[in-house]
Design a protein around this motif. Structure first.
Motif, mmCIF file in Angstrom:
data_model
loop_
_atom_site.group_PDB
_atom_site.id
_atom_site.type_symbol
_atom_site.label_atom_id
_atom_site.label_comp_id
_atom_site.label_asym_id
_atom_site.label_seq_id
_atom_site.Cartn_x
_atom_site.Cartn_y
_atom_site.Cartn_z
ATOM 1 N N TRP A 299 0.771 4.168 -2.774
ATOM 2 C CA TRP A 299 0.575 5.628 -2.554
ATOM 3 C C TRP A 299 1.475 6.642 -3.181
ATOM 4 O O TRP A 299 1.247 7.467 -3.769
ATOM 5 C CB TRP A 299 0.584 5.871 -0.888
ATOM 6 N N LEU B 197 0.121 9.628 2.650
ATOM 7 C CA LEU B 197 -0.485 8.855 3.608
ATOM 8 C C LEU B 197 0.265 7.950 4.365
ATOM 9 O O LEU B 197 1.527 7.440 3.978
ATOM 10 C CB LEU B 197 -1.509 7.657 2.962
ATOM 11 N N GLU C 6 -8.543 3.054 3.889
ATOM 12 C CA GLU C 6 -7.550 3.714 3.324
ATOM 13 C C GLU C 6 -6.321 3.898 4.532
ATOM 14 O O GLU C 6 -6.590 5.060 5.274
ATOM 15 C CB GLU C 6 -7.678 4.831 2.725
ATOM 16 N N LYS D 220 0.131 10.161 -3.312
ATOM 17 C CA LYS D 220 -0.628 10.118 -1.976
ATOM 18 C C LYS D 220 0.355 10.348 -0.881
ATOM 19 O O LYS D 220 1.251 9.527 -0.610
ATOM 20 C CB LYS D 220 -1.613 9.170 -2.021
ATOM 21 N N ARG E 213 0.778 -1.350 0.029
ATOM 22 C CA ARG E 213 0.097 -0.161 0.065
ATOM 23 C C ARG E 213 0.878 1.273 0.015
ATOM 24 O O ARG E 213 0.658 2.249 -0.756
ATOM 25 C CB ARG E 213 -0.916 -0.068 1.189
ATOM 26 N N GLU E 214 1.996 1.096 0.561
ATOM 27 C CA GLU E 214 2.736 2.510 0.649
ATOM 28 C C GLU E 214 3.205 2.736 -0.546
ATOM 29 O O GLU E 214 3.258 3.890 -1.091
ATOM 30 C CB GLU E 214 4.006 2.240 1.542
#
Length: 264
Positions: A57, A64, A173, A62, A53-54
């Motif tokens: 992003w 996050l 998220e 993104k 996910r990192e």
């Protein structure tokens, strides 16, 4: 008993075929690595799924951060534990990592749709994916997942598997683990979740970034109600008790401590 033996025999054959195919395709690596025994006592700081996910992003620009907070199974609401098992893997305590019937149904649906969309995964399979793999949907990833699931079931207790899963599962998220999810959506710890909140959290697990816990989705509302009703039928939830306990004003609670001066 015969039915159980038959089911176990089928699982054994499936595992054997998976092992054979794994070595033929180079997936045999996962029969040795990673060291799953570490998970008996060690809590993962960051999972493969989180790292995925990192990177996702970052590629999309993104900014996050992962939100997570570890909590032992004893500090998680029993309503949430029951709701997740009902929603995700109702045979969790009895299977050996794979729900053959669910897998067969998933395979049939995938054949009908002509795509690999339905997995029929158990909690153990989902834990394997979260800890060591990615959300990619393809045959090779499922094969690796199967090998890791088999090892997880042989190495960890059911209680530990459940504790790990509830602490690494994605709930939105950047939100991982039930404690972070509970604090984010309800402003309370996971130990204080009530049956309705637990049902809603359980419902979104298959697709937490699309299905919102705090949204107004009819699907989420309907599924949460179904899970709640199952908990009622199984005696997990007693509605009258819940209603009474939730409606007692704190200022009217009875004080049984006698006055200091001895007066009645």
């Amino acid at each position: 008993m015969k039915r159980w033996k038959k089911s176990f025999s089928r699982i054994t054959r499936i595992v054997f075929l998976i092992i054979l195919f794994a070595f033929l395709t180079g997936t045999g690596y996962y029969f040795v690595f990673p060291d799953i025994s570490k998970m008996k006592k060690e809590n993962p700081k960051k999972t493969s799924f989180m790292e995925y996910r990192e990177k996702e992003w970052k590629s999309k620009g993104k900014k996050l951060n992962i939100r997570k907070k570890w909590v032992p199974l004893s500090n998680i609401s029993p309503y949430l534990i029951k709701a997740v098992i009902i929603a995700e893997d109702d045979k969790f305590w009895s299977h050996h990592g794979f729900d053959v019937e669910a897998m067969q149904k998933a395979l049939e649906k995938n054949i009908e749709k002509g795509a690999f969309k339905v997995g029929g995964s158990t909690i153990s399979q989902q834990l394997a994916k979260n800890l060591y793999l990615t959300p990619a949907k393809n045959f090779m990833r499922k094969l690796k997942e199967a090998v890791l699931t088999w090892r997880i079931e042989r190495t960890l207790s059911k209680r530990r598997i459940l504790e790990l899963y509830l602490n690494v599962a994605e709930w939105g998220e950047g939100i991982f683990g039930v404690e972070a999810a509970s604090l984010h959506y309800y402003g309370k710890t996971a130990s204080d979740l009530n049956p309705d909140e637990a049902a809603r959290l359980a419902v979104v697990l298959p697709n937490p970034r699309k299905l919102r816990v705090d949204g107004e989705s009819r699907y989420v509302e309907k599924r949460a109600k179904i899970i709640y009703n199952i908990m009622v039928k199984r005696g997990i939830v007693i509605p009258e008790y819940e209603d009474v306990m939730q409606n007692i004003p704190e200022e009217k609670s009875i004080n049984h401590t006698p006055p200091a001066n001895g007066e009645p």
